[in-house]
Design a protein around this motif. Structure first.
Motif, short mmCIF file in Angstrom:
data_model
loop_
_atom_site.label_atom_id
_atom_site.label_comp_id
_atom_site.label_asym_id
_atom_site.label_seq_id
_atom_site.Cartn_x
_atom_site.Cartn_y
_atom_site.Cartn_z
N UNK A 34 9.61 -9.87 -3.71
CA UNK A 34 9.61 -8.48 -4.19
C UNK A 34 8.64 -8.29 -5.36
N UNK A 35 8.60 -9.26 -6.28
CA UNK A 35 7.65 -9.16 -7.41
C UNK A 35 6.21 -9.14 -6.90
N UNK A 36 5.91 -10.03 -5.96
CA UNK A 36 4.54 -10.09 -5.42
C UNK A 36 4.20 -8.79 -4.68
N UNK A 37 5.14 -8.27 -3.91
CA UNK A 37 4.90 -7.03 -3.18
C UNK A 37 4.71 -5.84 -4.11
N UNK A 38 5.54 -5.74 -5.13
CA UNK A 38 5.41 -4.64 -6.09
C UNK A 38 4.11 -4.74 -6.87
N UNK A 39 3.71 -5.96 -7.23
CA UNK A 39 2.45 -6.14 -7.96
C UNK A 39 1.28 -5.72 -7.09
N UNK A 40 1.33 -6.05 -5.80
CA UNK A 40 0.24 -5.68 -4.90
C UNK A 40 0.17 -4.17 -4.71
N UNK A 41 1.31 -3.52 -4.62
CA UNK A 41 1.34 -2.07 -4.44
C UNK A 41 0.82 -1.37 -5.69
N UNK A 42 1.17 -1.88 -6.86
CA UNK A 42 0.80 -1.24 -8.12
C UNK A 42 -0.59 -1.61 -8.60
N UNK A 43 -1.21 -2.62 -8.00
CA UNK A 43 -2.52 -3.09 -8.46
C UNK A 43 -3.62 -2.30 -7.76
N UNK A 44 -4.16 -1.33 -8.45
CA UNK A 44 -5.19 -0.48 -7.84
C UNK A 44 -6.51 -1.22 -7.69
N UNK A 45 -6.69 -2.33 -8.41
CA UNK A 45 -7.96 -3.07 -8.29
C UNK A 45 -8.05 -3.79 -6.95
N UNK A 46 -6.96 -3.90 -6.22
CA UNK A 46 -6.98 -4.56 -4.91
C UNK A 46 -7.42 -3.61 -3.80
N UNK A 47 -7.57 -2.37 -4.13
CA UNK A 47 -8.01 -1.42 -3.12
C UNK A 47 -9.45 -1.74 -2.74
N UNK A 48 -9.78 -1.57 -1.47
CA UNK A 48 -11.16 -1.85 -1.06
C UNK A 48 -12.11 -0.84 -1.70
N UNK A 49 -13.35 -1.25 -1.91
CA UNK A 49 -14.29 -0.32 -2.53
C UNK A 49 -14.54 0.88 -1.62
N UNK A 50 -14.81 1.99 -2.23
CA UNK A 50 -15.04 3.22 -1.48
C UNK A 50 -16.31 3.09 -0.66
N UNK A 51 -16.25 3.51 0.59
CA UNK A 51 -17.40 3.44 1.48
C UNK A 51 -18.37 4.56 1.14
N UNK A 52 -19.62 4.19 0.96
CA UNK A 52 -20.67 5.18 0.68
C UNK A 52 -21.69 5.06 1.79
#
Length: 91
Positions: A34-52
């Motif tokens: 649960x800690x790992x899952x919550x950290x992944x959900x709350x970590x916005x830096x893990x989002x893929x870079x925006x496609x340009x």
């Protein structure tokens, strides 16, 4: 803190397997997951870079784009006529 959760059978089975493989209690395994899952959900830096999308100038069109639908209809009509001619030849 103690609480009651309704877990799906497959999740409970996976948690029990994880706890057994790590030699820890089911509670400790659940807390870790649960800690790992919550950290992944709350970590916005893990989002893929925006496609340009790169913009490229294609120059002057080779065909009159105002008549594109008319051209497409003509090509479709020609193809239909070819198919009908082939059917006539087979008969």
């Amino acid at each position: 803190m103690r609480t009651t959760l309704a877990l799906s059978d497959d999740i409970l089975r996976d948690l029990r397997a994880l706890a057994q493989s790590r030699g820890v209690s089911l509670t400790k395994a659940a807390n870790t997951v649960l800690r790992a899952g919550l950290a992944a959900v709350n970590d916005s830096s893990r989002r893929p870079p925006r496609y340009v999308e790169e913009v490229v100038d294609l120059g002057v069109p080779a065909v009159d784009l105002d008549r594109a639908l008319s051209i497409a209809a003509s090509l479709e009509d020609e193809q239909t006529l070819r198919k009908l001619e082939q059917l006539k030849r087979r008969s």
